[in-house]
Design a protein around this motif. Structure first.
Motif, mmCIF file in Angstrom:
data_model
loop_
_atom_site.group_PDB
_atom_site.id
_atom_site.type_symbol
_atom_site.label_atom_id
_atom_site.label_comp_id
_atom_site.label_asym_id
_atom_site.label_seq_id
_atom_site.Cartn_x
_atom_site.Cartn_y
_atom_site.Cartn_z
ATOM 1 N N GLN A 17 -22.074 48.833 -69.915
ATOM 2 C CA GLN A 17 -22.554 47.642 -69.225
ATOM 3 C C GLN A 17 -21.411 46.737 -68.749
ATOM 4 O O GLN A 17 -21.564 46.001 -67.776
ATOM 5 N N ALA A 18 -20.268 46.808 -69.413
ATOM 6 C CA ALA A 18 -19.116 45.982 -69.016
ATOM 7 C C ALA A 18 -18.173 46.718 -68.070
ATOM 8 O O ALA A 18 -17.153 46.157 -67.660
ATOM 9 N N CYS A 19 -18.509 47.951 -67.728
ATOM 10 C CA CYS A 19 -17.679 48.737 -66.810
ATOM 11 C C CYS A 19 -18.005 48.332 -65.375
ATOM 12 O O CYS A 19 -19.142 48.431 -64.937
ATOM 13 N N ARG A 20 -16.994 47.881 -64.645
ATOM 14 C CA ARG A 20 -17.202 47.368 -63.289
ATOM 15 C C ARG A 20 -16.403 48.187 -62.278
ATOM 16 O O ARG A 20 -15.277 48.596 -62.550
ATOM 17 N N ILE A 21 -17.006 48.400 -61.130
ATOM 18 C CA ILE A 21 -16.332 49.123 -60.047
ATOM 19 C C ILE A 21 -16.253 48.227 -58.816
ATOM 20 O O ILE A 21 -16.944 47.217 -58.710
ATOM 21 N N ALA A 22 -15.399 48.616 -57.884
ATOM 22 C CA ALA A 22 -15.292 47.926 -56.603
ATOM 23 C C ALA A 22 -15.308 48.952 -55.482
ATOM 24 O O ALA A 22 -14.889 50.102 -55.671
ATOM 25 N N ASP A 23 -15.783 48.553 -54.324
ATOM 26 C CA ASP A 23 -15.759 49.406 -53.130
ATOM 27 C C ASP A 23 -14.387 49.327 -52.481
ATOM 28 O O ASP A 23 -13.930 48.253 -52.097
ATOM 29 N N TYR A 24 -13.749 50.503 -52.355
ATOM 30 C CA TYR A 24 -12.461 50.615 -51.658
ATOM 31 C C TYR A 24 -12.578 51.584 -50.480
ATOM 32 O O TYR A 24 -11.610 52.246 -50.112
ATOM 33 N N GLY A 25 -13.740 51.708 -49.855
ATOM 34 C CA GLY A 25 -14.005 52.834 -48.976
ATOM 35 C C GLY A 25 -13.961 52.584 -47.487
ATOM 36 O O GLY A 25 -14.495 53.392 -46.718
ATOM 37 N N THR A 26 -13.327 51.527 -47.012
ATOM 38 C CA THR A 26 -13.368 51.207 -45.584
ATOM 39 C C THR A 26 -12.747 52.298 -44.726
ATOM 40 O O THR A 26 -13.321 52.729 -43.722
ATOM 41 N N ARG A 27 -11.579 52.769 -45.070
ATOM 42 C CA ARG A 27 -10.813 53.669 -44.197
ATOM 43 C C ARG A 27 -11.508 54.996 -43.939
ATOM 44 O O ARG A 27 -11.352 55.578 -42.870
ATOM 45 N N ARG A 28 -12.257 55.491 -44.918
ATOM 46 C CA ARG A 28 -12.819 56.844 -44.776
ATOM 47 C C ARG A 28 -14.350 56.839 -44.812
ATOM 48 O O ARG A 28 -14.968 57.831 -45.154
ATOM 49 N N ARG A 29 -14.935 55.743 -44.431
ATOM 50 C CA ARG A 29 -16.388 55.632 -44.459
ATOM 51 C C ARG A 29 -17.034 56.539 -43.408
ATOM 52 O O ARG A 29 -16.437 56.834 -42.361
ATOM 53 N N TYR A 30 -18.261 56.930 -43.690
ATOM 54 C CA TYR A 30 -19.014 57.754 -42.740
ATOM 55 C C TYR A 30 -19.289 56.977 -41.464
ATOM 56 O O TYR A 30 -19.165 57.504 -40.359
ATOM 57 N N SER A 31 -19.676 55.741 -41.597
ATOM 58 C CA SER A 31 -19.901 54.868 -40.447
ATOM 59 C C SER A 31 -19.909 53.423 -40.928
ATOM 60 O O SER A 31 -20.056 53.144 -42.123
ATOM 61 N N ARG A 32 -19.776 52.507 -39.992
ATOM 62 C CA ARG A 32 -19.812 51.082 -40.335
ATOM 63 C C ARG A 32 -21.175 50.689 -40.906
ATOM 64 O O ARG A 32 -21.260 49.982 -41.911
#
Length: 399
Positions: A162-177
């Motif tokens: 429950q205390a494990c947190r993630i962040a989105d770092y996926g702009t460069r290789r995203r499928y689409s905007r």
């Protein structure tokens, strides 16, 4: 139009750009594009990529966007004033078929660092989206949504995380905007506090999230040409960063010369000064153990420091790392392609890396040889000698 705002990029581009404005406004650089997927033919899409590049270069920061940037505690008013005048210029970008590699394209950026630094992230996003909308027209995203729900459920509903947190770092290789926005919105709604934020400034502003990021490899690479002497370039880069941000944005990147060379420079002063370190290549568990041991050897309590993991993560790997290091330090996880381009077709592994600064070759010699990229083998050999880095197979440097 794929990119509709100059905020549609990663935070570390702005934090590095401010340092460039204040310390290296005259620096000249060159970047090179590479697609690591074998057999991917991007040549048919060159005209479309150029058209999207032209649209990107028509954008300006709006008054509301500038006010948003000005609200950050670490952004200085003169930098926001500069961005109010800023516009990308396509004259710094060359896109054409590679003459020596059939089916591949050549993208090079040459010009002032201050005026080219913001190209990398949106240009990679453009290449990705142009490729996938041509090769996967009308793709049913239900599979991507199913996979995303599974990831959210795994992290949210597994006891002990429950205390494990993630962040989105996926702009460069995203499928689409559009897919990127759907993914981050779904993560926000499904994970709540377990989503720490996003590297994408546009989405952070739109969705009420925390923008995340500090510095990238290009910043330390450039100091190979900007620093006092090559051996001290990593130290000079870290000291300049600390001078600019005075304790803010204190995460150091550890793999421009490999971890051993980093730890030799990351002495007790830097251990105490910086909030933590970021992993982006090599075996992550061994990396973490060495960094924690280094903190202890320098009389720093590892529990007061952050380890940021950001190399090719998926949720199961995040959870294994969390289980291994939880309670021994603070933890952060940046997940990129596995979040924003896991919809069925194979994701593109594309990069744009700095290869020259002020007419001099620069290189990254990370803990994962396949990530290295330099065009001057003699310089790479010299760099290895200076930083006491063992040689590796020549093919690994062919990028």
């Amino acid at each position: 139009m794929i990119v509709t705002s100059l905020l549609d990029t990663d935070l570390y581009k702005f934090s590095m750009m401010q340092v460039v404005l204040h310390h290296y406004p005259a620096a000249q650089v060159e970047y090179k594009f590479k697609c690591r997927n074998p057999g991917v033919d991007l040549v048919p899409y060159i005209d479309e990529i150029r058209a999207e590049l032209a649209a990107l270069c028509s954008l300006r920061f709006s008054p509301d966007e500038l006010d948003y940037l000005r609200s950050w505690r670490f952004i200085k008013s003169d930098f926001v004033d500069f961005l109010g005048l800023f516009q990308l210029n396509a004259k710094y970008v060359e896109i054409h078929p590679a003459t020596d590699r059939p089916g591949e394209i050549e993208i090079r950026l040459r010009g002032p660092w201050l005026h080219t630094i913001l190209f990398e992230v949106p240009l990679l996003a453009i290449v990705n989206e142009v490729y996938f909308r041509n090769t996967q027209p009308g793709l049913d995203l239900s599979e991507g949504r199913r996979r995303l729900r599974e990831k959210i459920s795994l992290l949210r509903d597994t006891d002990g995380y429950q205390a494990c947190r993630i962040a989105d770092y996926g702009t460069r290789r995203r499928y689409s905007r559009e897919w990127h926005e759907e993914v981050v919105t779904t993560l926000r709604d499904g994970l709540g506090q377990q989503l720490a934020g996003t590297s994408n400034v546009f989405l952070a502003r739109k969705l009420g999230l925390t923008p995340l990021g500090t510095l990238a490899h290009e910043y330390l690479q450039a100091h190979q040409a900007l620093g006092p002497r090559l051996r001290d370039s990593q130290i000079a880069a870290l000291e300049t960063w600390a001078k600019e941000y005075r304790g803010d944005l204190g995460i150091a990147l550890s793999d421009v010369y490999g971890l051993s060379a980093f730890l030799r420079d990351f002495d007790m002063y830097f251990c105490k000064l910086f909030d933590g370190t970021r992993h982006d290549s090599g075996e992550p568990f061994a990396w973490g153990e060495r960094v924690l041991a280094h903190y202890r050897a320098n009389r720093v309590d590892p529990r007061s420091k952050v380890l940021v993991f950001s190399d090719g993560l998926d949720i199961p790997k995040v959870m294994r790392l969390y289980e291994h290091f939880n309670g021994r330090c603070q933890l952060a996880f940046g997940v990129g392609t596995n979040l924003t381009n896991d919809v069925g077709p194979e994701a593109l592994q594309i990069v744009i890396k700095m290869i020259r600064c002020n007419g001099q070759p620069v290189a990254k010699l990370s803990d994962s040889p396949g990530k290295n990229m330099c065009e001057d083998s003699a310089y790479v050999a010299y760099l290895r000698q200076v930083f006491e880095i063992p040689a590796e197979p020549e093919a690994a440097m062919a990028g």
